[in-house]
Write a protein that holds these residues in place. Structure first.
Motif, PDB file in Angstrom:
ATOM      1  N   GLU A  92      53.880  77.412 -19.105  1.00 17.70           N
ATOM      2  CA  GLU A  92      54.662  76.666 -20.085  1.00 17.70           C
ATOM      3  C   GLU A  92      55.206  77.597 -21.162  1.00 17.70           C
ATOM      4  O   GLU A  92      56.347  77.452 -21.616  1.00 17.70           O
ATOM      5  CB  GLU A  92      53.808  75.559 -20.698  1.00 17.70           C
ATOM      6  CG  GLU A  92      53.418  74.483 -19.679  1.00 17.70           C
ATOM      7  CD  GLU A  92      52.625  73.348 -20.306  1.00 17.70           C
ATOM      8  OE1 GLU A  92      52.119  73.542 -21.438  1.00 17.70           O
ATOM      9  OE2 GLU A  92      52.511  72.292 -19.669  1.00 17.70           O
ATOM     10  N   SER A 143      58.097  79.440 -19.716  1.00 16.54           N
ATOM     11  CA  SER A 143      59.264  78.573 -19.604  1.00 16.54           C
ATOM     12  C   SER A 143      59.993  78.463 -20.945  1.00 16.54           C
ATOM     13  O   SER A 143      61.224  78.513 -21.008  1.00 16.54           O
ATOM     14  CB  SER A 143      58.836  77.179 -19.125  1.00 16.54           C
ATOM     15  OG  SER A 143      59.946  76.306 -19.034  1.00 16.54           O
ATOM     16  N   ILE A 171      63.024  70.429 -23.489  1.00 17.04           N
ATOM     17  CA  ILE A 171      62.433  70.633 -22.169  1.00 17.04           C
ATOM     18  C   ILE A 171      61.531  69.456 -21.808  1.00 17.04           C
ATOM     19  O   ILE A 171      60.671  69.055 -22.584  1.00 17.04           O
ATOM     20  CB  ILE A 171      61.616  71.947 -22.132  1.00 17.04           C
ATOM     21  CG1 ILE A 171      62.536  73.142 -22.352  1.00 17.04           C
ATOM     22  CG2 ILE A 171      60.886  72.090 -20.804  1.00 17.04           C
ATOM     23  CD1 ILE A 171      61.809  74.474 -22.419  1.00 17.04           C
ATOM     24  N   LYS A 172      61.756  68.906 -20.628  1.00 17.26           N
ATOM     25  CA  LYS A 172      60.960  67.788 -20.134  1.00 17.26           C
ATOM     26  C   LYS A 172      60.077  68.259 -18.982  1.00 17.26           C
ATOM     27  O   LYS A 172      60.540  68.922 -18.061  1.00 17.26           O
ATOM     28  CB  LYS A 172      61.881  66.654 -19.655  1.00 17.26           C
ATOM     29  CG  LYS A 172      61.158  65.486 -19.026  1.00 17.26           C
ATOM     30  CD  LYS A 172      62.146  64.465 -18.482  1.00 17.26           C
ATOM     31  CE  LYS A 172      61.443  63.311 -17.793  1.00 17.26           C
ATOM     32  NZ  LYS A 172      62.420  62.344 -17.217  1.00 17.26           N
ATOM     33  N   GLU A 173      58.813  67.923 -19.040  1.00 19.02           N
ATOM     34  CA  GLU A 173      57.881  68.303 -17.974  1.00 19.02           C
ATOM     35  C   GLU A 173      58.007  67.318 -16.810  1.00 19.02           C
ATOM     36  O   GLU A 173      57.870  66.107 -16.987  1.00 19.02           O
ATOM     37  CB  GLU A 173      56.443  68.305 -18.502  1.00 19.02           C
ATOM     38  CG  GLU A 173      55.423  68.771 -17.476  1.00 19.02           C
ATOM     39  CD  GLU A 173      54.009  68.799 -18.031  1.00 19.02           C
ATOM     40  OE1 GLU A 173      53.459  69.889 -18.224  1.00 19.02           O
ATOM     41  OE2 GLU A 173      53.451  67.697 -18.270  1.00 19.02           O
ATOM     42  N   HIS A 185      60.048  72.041 -14.929  1.00 16.03           N
ATOM     43  CA  HIS A 185      60.696  71.483 -16.109  1.00 16.03           C
ATOM     44  C   HIS A 185      62.151  71.107 -15.835  1.00 16.03           C
ATOM     45  O   HIS A 185      62.770  71.616 -14.904  1.00 16.03           O
ATOM     46  CB  HIS A 185      60.652  72.490 -17.266  1.00 16.03           C
ATOM     47  CG  HIS A 185      59.281  72.711 -17.814  1.00 16.03           C
ATOM     48  ND1 HIS A 185      58.926  73.840 -18.521  1.00 16.03           N
ATOM     49  CD2 HIS A 185      58.150  71.953 -17.746  1.00 16.03           C
ATOM     50  CE1 HIS A 185      57.661  73.764 -18.873  1.00 16.03           C
ATOM     51  NE2 HIS A 185      57.170  72.626 -18.418  1.00 16.03           N
TER      52      HIS A 185
END
Length: 335
Positions: free
Chosen positions: A139, A142, A193-195, A185
């Motif tokens: 994460e 990212s 940012i969306k998981e 993502h």
């Protein structure tokens, strides 16, 4: 990590390996504390606690949290020194918010050990715990990749930046020494940012290729002999696996071979222990992809590939499963 006989810090990283291998005699190596590849103990040890210990190369035990505290203290001092050398005004340790990244596969007990090590290293304290944040490695990677389009970057980073644009879905695979960690993502239209899938991974790092190399040595020369040599000559063993094989495995490619020079001490030890020479053992194995010439073990590419295959297969299978679960993925980013 290299500690003096009294437990005081000496050095970390390549300097620790060099000093331990080249500056210390065998008797001194038996007194100093050398730790390598200890990070994955936090994954492999089933019952972690403050009393969990880890063995140095000479067999002496030390609390795992103390070992990690030495490492974090080293990076703490290096980071502050680096910042102060470049900044207009200096900062102190207490002014910093520290973010420690850990593999996605670590459980809460492992993360707690890291937090306690951070307290012991002086990064934060129980009274001021917010000075330290534990973040997952994929994460964090990212987020860094997402920030590249805001930085002055080169061509390679620019390609990553282009892949992480609003509306894009990407899998980020952080392939490290101990673990392979994966995040999935999507970049929303507003840039957030969306998981799409929880961070996952496995114990499929580069050190497991080294472990396969050790298993190969055990097959050639007998596991008991290798174990005895490892205990008798810890410095030469570290140089063989962590330096010489590590360097060779990075250079090998299709049509070439990995060349690993065996320590002189190994030839003598093997003869005394088993009555056989290295060449005798190689001939007995009868593998056409394995040769020994002028003190150098030669592993042709097909044999080297068998060392990598189990690790790569696990990574590929894991990525396929995740992509099947998520559906559309626009890019795969390797870091």
């Amino acid at each position: 990590l290299l500690l003096q006989p009294n437990g005081a810090f000496h050095s970390f990283g390549s300097r620790a390996i060099s000093y331990y291998n080249n500056e210390l005699g065998r008797e001194e190596q038996g007194q100093w504390l050398f730790f390598e590849r200890f990070k994955m103990t936090l994954h492999s040890e089933p019952l972690l606690s403050r009393s969990t210990t880890i063995a140095a190369a000479n067999g002496r035990e030390l609390a795992l949290s103390v070992v990690f505290a030495h490492v974090l203290r080293y990076f703490r001092d290096a980071a502050v020194k680096e910042y102060n050398a470049a900044a207009e005004s200096e900062i102190g340790v207490a002014e910093v918010k520290w973010v420690i990244t850990v593999p996605a596969i670590w459980n809460n007990a492992a993360k707690q050990i890291m937090r306690e090590a951070a307290y012991e290293a002086g990064l934060a304290s129980i009274r001021d715990p917010d000075k330290v944040e534990i973040a997952l490695e994929p994460e964090s990677a990212s987020i860094y990749c997402k920030s590249l389009d805001q930085m002055s970057i080169g061509r390679e980073e620019s390609l990553v930046s282009e892949a992480i644009r609003p509306g894009k879905r990407y899998v980020l695979a952080d392939l490290g020494g101990g673990t392979a960690d994966v995040a999935v993502h999507e970049v929303a239209l507003d840039g957030s940012i969306k998981e799409l899938h929880c961070a996952t991974g496995g114990a499929w790092g580069g050190t497991y290729v080294d472990r396969r190399f050790v298993e190969l040595l055990e097959r050639i020369f007998d596991a008991r002999t290798i174990g005895a040599y490892r205990a008798e000559y810890p410095g030469d063993w570290i140089d063989l696996v962590s330096v010489k094989f590590e360097r060779s495995k990075r250079l090998v490619g299709e049509g070439s071979a990995a060349y690993v020079e065996l320590p002189l001490s190994f030839h003598t030890f093997l003869q005394e222990e088993s009555g056989s020479s290295v060449q005798d053992c190689i001939v007995e194995v009868g593998d056409k992809n394995l040769k020994f010439t002028r003190g150098v073990l030669s592993l042709k590419y097909p044999l080297v590939q068998t060392l990598f295959d189990p690790v790569l297969d696990n990574i590929a299978d894991h990525l396929k499963t995740i992509i099947d679960d998520v559906g559309r993925v626009d890019h795969l980013v390797l870091v």
